[in-house]
Design a protein around this motif. Sequence first.
Motif, mmCIF file in Angstrom:
data_model
loop_
_atom_site.group_PDB
_atom_site.id
_atom_site.type_symbol
_atom_site.label_atom_id
_atom_site.label_comp_id
_atom_site.label_asym_id
_atom_site.label_seq_id
_atom_site.Cartn_x
_atom_site.Cartn_y
_atom_site.Cartn_z
ATOM 1 N N LYS A 191 0.806 -1.225 0.000
ATOM 2 C CA LYS A 191 0.000 0.000 0.000
ATOM 3 C C LYS A 191 0.839 1.276 0.000
ATOM 4 O O LYS A 191 0.391 2.307 -0.506
ATOM 5 N N THR A 192 2.063 1.214 0.528
ATOM 6 C CA THR A 192 2.898 2.422 0.554
ATOM 7 C C THR A 192 3.590 2.677 -0.779
ATOM 8 O O THR A 192 4.301 3.682 -0.923
ATOM 9 N N GLU A 193 3.392 1.789 -1.762
ATOM 10 C CA GLU A 193 4.040 1.956 -3.059
ATOM 11 C C GLU A 193 3.251 2.851 -4.005
ATOM 12 O O GLU A 193 3.740 3.195 -5.092
ATOM 13 N N SER A 194 2.028 3.229 -3.622
ATOM 14 C CA SER A 194 1.221 4.102 -4.475
ATOM 15 C C SER A 194 1.893 5.464 -4.616
ATOM 16 O O SER A 194 2.306 6.075 -3.624
ATOM 17 N N GLY A 195 2.012 5.930 -5.846
ATOM 18 C CA GLY A 195 2.621 7.225 -6.105
ATOM 19 C C GLY A 195 3.358 7.211 -7.432
ATOM 20 O O GLY A 195 3.262 6.262 -8.215
ATOM 21 N N VAL A 196 4.102 8.273 -7.680
ATOM 22 C CA VAL A 196 4.822 8.412 -8.950
ATOM 23 C C VAL A 196 6.288 8.021 -8.755
ATOM 24 O O VAL A 196 6.933 8.431 -7.788
ATOM 25 N N HIS A 197 6.789 7.212 -9.681
ATOM 26 C CA HIS A 197 8.165 6.711 -9.638
ATOM 27 C C HIS A 197 8.929 7.305 -10.817
ATOM 28 O O HIS A 197 8.478 7.229 -11.961
ATOM 29 N N ARG A 198 10.114 7.859 -10.536
ATOM 30 C CA ARG A 198 10.904 8.600 -11.529
ATOM 31 C C ARG A 198 12.162 7.835 -11.889
ATOM 32 O O ARG A 198 12.879 7.344 -11.006
ATOM 33 N N LEU A 199 12.430 7.716 -13.168
ATOM 34 C CA LEU A 199 13.635 7.047 -13.660
ATOM 35 C C LEU A 199 14.522 8.037 -14.398
ATOM 36 O O LEU A 199 14.050 8.813 -15.240
ATOM 37 N N VAL A 200 15.830 8.001 -14.098
ATOM 38 C CA VAL A 200 16.820 8.801 -14.819
ATOM 39 C C VAL A 200 17.872 7.846 -15.379
ATOM 40 O O VAL A 200 18.488 7.079 -14.635
ATOM 41 N N ARG A 201 18.056 7.874 -16.702
ATOM 42 C CA ARG A 201 19.020 6.960 -17.327
ATOM 43 C C ARG A 201 19.393 7.464 -18.717
ATOM 44 O O ARG A 201 18.742 8.361 -19.272
ATOM 45 N N ILE A 202 20.446 6.873 -19.278
ATOM 46 C CA ILE A 202 20.757 7.075 -20.685
ATOM 47 C C ILE A 202 19.773 6.228 -21.486
ATOM 48 O O ILE A 202 19.731 5.008 -21.346
ATOM 49 N N SER A 203 18.979 6.870 -22.317
ATOM 50 C CA SER A 203 17.909 6.158 -22.998
ATOM 51 C C SER A 203 18.451 5.173 -24.034
ATOM 52 O O SER A 203 19.256 5.551 -24.893
ATOM 53 N N PRO A 204 18.005 3.908 -23.991
ATOM 54 C CA PRO A 204 18.396 2.952 -25.027
ATOM 55 C C PRO A 204 17.683 3.220 -26.350
ATOM 56 O O PRO A 204 18.017 2.608 -27.369
ATOM 57 N N PHE A 205 16.722 4.144 -26.334
ATOM 58 C CA PHE A 205 15.968 4.463 -27.540
ATOM 59 C C PHE A 205 16.431 5.768 -28.187
ATOM 60 O O PHE A 205 15.860 6.207 -29.179
ATOM 61 N N ASP A 206 17.473 6.381 -27.609
ATOM 62 C CA ASP A 206 17.998 7.650 -28.115
ATOM 63 C C ASP A 206 19.329 7.381 -28.815
ATOM 64 O O ASP A 206 20.307 6.994 -28.175
ATOM 65 N N SER A 207 19.383 7.601 -30.116
ATOM 66 C CA SER A 207 20.604 7.324 -30.880
ATOM 67 C C SER A 207 21.755 8.232 -30.465
ATOM 68 O O SER A 207 22.920 7.908 -30.692
ATOM 69 N N ASN A 208 21.428 9.378 -29.814
ATOM 70 C CA ASN A 208 22.464 10.296 -29.342
ATOM 71 C C ASN A 208 22.890 10.019 -27.907
ATOM 72 O O ASN A 208 23.693 10.768 -27.345
ATOM 73 N N ALA A 209 22.346 8.947 -27.319
ATOM 74 C CA ALA A 209 22.727 8.510 -25.969
ATOM 75 C C ALA A 209 22.587 9.628 -24.942
ATOM 76 O O ALA A 209 23.469 9.835 -24.106
#
Length: 375
Positions: A191-209
């Motif tokens: 129940k305490t997991e409800s909320g917004v989760h944010r990810l920061v990473r180098i996108s594998p879908f971005d050709s410019n990394a």
Amino acid sequence: MRAEIEALLDAAKQSVGLLRRHLDVDTATRRLAELNARAEDPNLWNDPDAAQKVMRERTDLEESLTSIGRLEGDLEDAVTLIELGEAEGDETAISEGEAGIRAVQTEAARRQVETLLSGEADGNDAFLEVHSGAGGTESQDWTNMLMRMYVRWAEKRKYKVEVMDVADGEEAGIKGATLQIKGHNAYGWLKTESGVHRLVRISPFDSNARRHTSFASVWVYPVIDDRIQIDVNESDCRIDTYRSSGAGGQHVNTTDSAVRITHIPTGIVVACQQERSQHKNRAKAWDMLRARLYERELMIREEKANAENASKTDIGWGHQIRSYVLQPYQLVKDLRTGVTSTSPDDVLDGEVDPFMEAALAQRVYGGTVEVEDVD
């Protein structure tokens, strides 16, 4: 016995002792004997609701008493192994015994947190929804990663997971999904997991990394049982049928077997495409809607009691409960409790318990854990 091992042993004994006192083992043993006698009464099931309550209490007491006995036995075995190791000069045996004591301490600490799960629906199964935020493929991939994280967490706890609904992304990942997680205290833990989760990473879908920030929301609500009556007027709902997505056989993909119900007064939407039968999906969707309405009532009560806003928020900046940073450094940080992990891979593989435990303790005792903010 070495001083550091004695200190560790004392701490483990204290933790197990706290569990014994909290449960009141003597009283619990007598109560279990009473429940066992009632369970053998052939007239018990004349009242199914009362029978289910008896069996639930019996199962919980059996599990609690068994776990304490197991922890005490493991502690005795570890001490014996250390004593034998010291007598024979066997450092490997001593190390194994010390590891056994640490394992008991860890398990006892987890069970102490579990004693906090005393809410009205904490012992129930749970529905868990994940939804992608803005950001297209990147966000949808993150939503899929989150879903996998909770599936792995459930598997580690021997919980059963059923996928009730899933909406695939255009290129990768998912737009959203609903899971039903079945197991003792599933809702209490999640129940305490409800909320917004944010990810920061180098996108594998971005050709410019380039580095990307993505958001996904998690929403948890309890599966309600026969003890809880929630009345829903069908005239307040809009029911839509559509074709199921994903693999599932010819019948699933060529008929309008999936069901979506919109509760107009609250705007709550639930969907189910788990079954081949539209009738079965409709029944499950009604169960999900009643569960959502019950969770909404629980949330309203909690808001009044705590005078704080726990309502569902936008999926974006300023509303996240946890950040998962994969680049430029490795860090997962819960923004409510301050608890951190420097191993995001382990967290995304289901090692979420430390965050849940801290959030549960915060709900009961209040306050936050003070740590240095490295974001």
